[in-house]
Scaffold this motif. Structure first.
Motif, mmCIF file in Angstrom:
data_model
loop_
_atom_site.group_PDB
_atom_site.id
_atom_site.type_symbol
_atom_site.label_atom_id
_atom_site.label_comp_id
_atom_site.label_asym_id
_atom_site.label_seq_id
_atom_site.Cartn_x
_atom_site.Cartn_y
_atom_site.Cartn_z
ATOM 1 N N TYR A 206 0.802 -1.223 0.000
ATOM 2 C CA TYR A 206 0.000 0.000 0.000
ATOM 3 C C TYR A 206 0.837 1.277 0.000
ATOM 4 N N GLY A 207 2.123 1.145 0.349
ATOM 5 C CA GLY A 207 2.986 2.304 0.494
ATOM 6 C C GLY A 207 3.055 2.762 1.938
ATOM 7 N N PRO A 208 4.214 3.249 2.391
ATOM 8 C CA PRO A 208 4.361 3.636 3.794
ATOM 9 C C PRO A 208 3.521 4.841 4.204
ATOM 10 N N SER A 209 3.109 5.670 3.239
ATOM 11 C CA SER A 209 2.303 6.854 3.564
ATOM 12 C C SER A 209 0.806 6.583 3.556
ATOM 13 N N SER A 210 0.417 5.334 3.319
ATOM 14 C CA SER A 210 -0.993 4.998 3.168
ATOM 15 C C SER A 210 -1.695 4.908 4.525
ATOM 16 N N PRO A 211 -3.006 5.121 4.553
ATOM 17 C CA PRO A 211 -3.759 4.911 5.802
ATOM 18 C C PRO A 211 -3.709 3.469 6.268
ATOM 19 N N GLU A 212 -3.577 2.535 5.332
ATOM 20 C CA GLU A 212 -3.487 1.120 5.708
ATOM 21 C C GLU A 212 -2.223 0.857 6.540
ATOM 22 N N GLN A 246 10.611 2.609 4.731
ATOM 23 C CA GLN A 246 10.346 2.438 3.297
ATOM 24 C C GLN A 246 10.082 3.786 2.639
ATOM 25 N N ILE A 247 10.252 3.803 1.314
ATOM 26 C CA ILE A 247 9.850 4.949 0.507
ATOM 27 C C ILE A 247 8.571 4.597 -0.239
ATOM 28 N N ASP A 332 5.515 -4.752 -8.517
ATOM 29 C CA ASP A 332 4.207 -4.160 -8.227
ATOM 30 C C ASP A 332 4.162 -3.444 -6.879
ATOM 31 N N TYR A 333 5.266 -3.452 -6.139
ATOM 32 C CA TYR A 333 5.267 -2.850 -4.812
ATOM 33 C C TYR A 333 5.046 -1.335 -4.889
ATOM 34 N N LYS A 334 4.267 -0.842 -3.939
ATOM 35 C CA LYS A 334 4.064 0.604 -3.803
ATOM 36 C C LYS A 334 5.004 1.205 -2.762
ATOM 37 N N GLY A 335 5.647 0.351 -2.001
ATOM 38 C CA GLY A 335 6.667 0.768 -1.043
ATOM 39 C C GLY A 335 7.860 -0.155 -1.158
ATOM 40 N N ASN A 336 9.063 0.394 -0.968
ATOM 41 C CA ASN A 336 10.248 -0.459 -1.049
ATOM 42 C C ASN A 336 11.382 0.167 -0.237
ATOM 43 N N HIS A 337 12.509 -0.535 -0.180
ATOM 44 C CA HIS A 337 13.635 -0.118 0.656
ATOM 45 C C HIS A 337 14.905 -0.773 0.157
ATOM 46 N N GLY A 338 16.012 -0.428 0.778
ATOM 47 C CA GLY A 338 17.314 -0.948 0.377
ATOM 48 C C GLY A 338 18.331 0.148 0.147
ATOM 49 N N GLY A 339 17.854 1.380 -0.073
ATOM 50 C CA GLY A 339 18.731 2.485 -0.407
ATOM 51 C C GLY A 339 19.194 3.298 0.791
#
Length: 352
Positions: A206-212, A246-247, A332-339
């Motif tokens: 959903y992404g880290p900024s999502s209400p979910e 996450q971004i 398909d991810y709306k949020g990810n990380h590693g950077g």
């Protein structure tokens, strides 16, 4: 000011002012998960400590709980620290369980280069398939009979911890029985690791900024707070932290058909989509110029990863982009990380 392309690798010598790099370099002097891991090790083995004290440690790891969403927890008296680079779960887990930096233990993402067999190995796929990866894992400072890991039954965490540590793993079925399993697991143990993966999972989809994600943080925090109380009542020093934030992803780029990349690397890229690890005899700065990236040569990468077990280059996408050589569901991810961004690097630390 950082020169993020290494002189010794004949990369572009121009110093480019970049706020993200500057911020990341400044953070290298702050408290990190390596410091936390070394304190846990010293606490258990009678060494000198600065952050964590106690001869029994409960480590609660809330996967994906970045400082950018931590305010939703309602937890007080916690501090902001930094993760390690690369900001990938298996990299962080290896650091926490060995007290070594990524550049010392060499696990720089889920995809690693097996030099002996001359191939890239996907650790996550191997673990999920019940295989034992033929990768030299560094030894843990934990003693198996004194340690227990409490993880969800579903997913790959049980096999991951068995691979990394060879420790006793107890599974819970749902978040609702996790505290009962934790409570039953603590007697006669000096170290317990309580793993909560849910914020990371929801952030990916959903992404880290999502209400979910915000709602998940609030619900998981209820469990984490009760786990802290259980640990304290059983005489444990409790350490709550995360592996990364996450971004919100804006663009997933497929680079698997880029022939120029294939022509200029020795083996396929490994690491992950926010931190591509490259082995090459060539200057790859021009190869990746069409993509907006940072190129870290070996000297800079060794500095950022904290050791010399690193490849020739790391390619890190700028902004909110991923570069995908290995095409899978993460496209398909709306949020990810590693950077190296602030949202990926900054995490909480609570010690009680």
């Amino acid at each position: 000011m950082s020169q993020y392309q290494d002189n010794n690798n004949n990369l572009n010598k121009e110093k480019i002012k970049d706020e993200e790099i500057d911020e990341f370099e400044r953070s290298l002097n702050s408290t990190s998960l390596v410091d936390v891991a070394r304190d846990i090790k010293n606490s258990l083995h009678g060494g000198e400590t600065k952050i964590v004290n106690g001869d029994k440690i409960l480590l609660i790891l809330t996967d994906g709980l970045g400082w950018n969403v931590f305010h939703e927890t309602g937890l007080q008296e916690c501090q902001k620290i930094r993760s390690v680079f690369p900001t990938i779960t298996v990299t962080v887990m290896t650091t926490l369980l060995t007290a070594k930096s990524p550049g010392e233990h060499g696990i720089l993402g889920w995809k690693v280069y097996d030099k002996r067999r001359g191939k890239v190995v996907d650790l996550l796929s191997a673990i999920r398939n019940g295989e034992t990866p033929e990768i030299s894992m560094p030894p843990s400072y934990l003693r198996g009979e004194e340690s227990v890991f409490i993880t969800p039954l579903s997913g790959s965490s049980k096999r991951l911890f068995s691979t990394l540590v060879g420790a006793h793993v107890r599974n819970y079925f749902t978040p609702y029985d996790s505290l009962s399993v934790l409570r039953q697991s603590l007697p006669e143990k000096r170290f317990a690791f309580f793993y909560l993966p849910y914020v990371d999972t929801v952030s990916h989809h959903y992404g880290p900024s999502s209400p979910e994600t915000a709602e998940t943080v609030r619900e998981v925090s209820k469990i984490a707070k009760k786990a802290m109380e259980i640990g304290k009542s059983n005489g444990f020093t409790v350490v709550l932290t995360s592996d990364h934030g996450q971004i919100d992803v804006e663009k997933n780029v497929d680079i698997s058909r880029d022939q120029e990349i294939l022509d200029n690397i020795e083996v396929p890229p490994f690491g992950d989509s926010r931190n591509l690890m490259i082995i090459s005899r060539h200057d790859v700065s021009e190869t990746f110029k069409k993509y907006e990236t940072y190129i870290f040569g070996k000297e800079t990468l060794s500095k950022y990863a904290g050791g010399n077990r690193v490849p020739d280059y790391a390619v890190v996408p700028k902004g909110r982009t991923t570069l995908n050589y290995w095409i899978d569901d993460s496209m398909d991810y709306k949020g990810n990380h590693g950077g190296i961004s602030k949202d990926e690097m900054e995490i909480p630390l609570c010690v009680t």
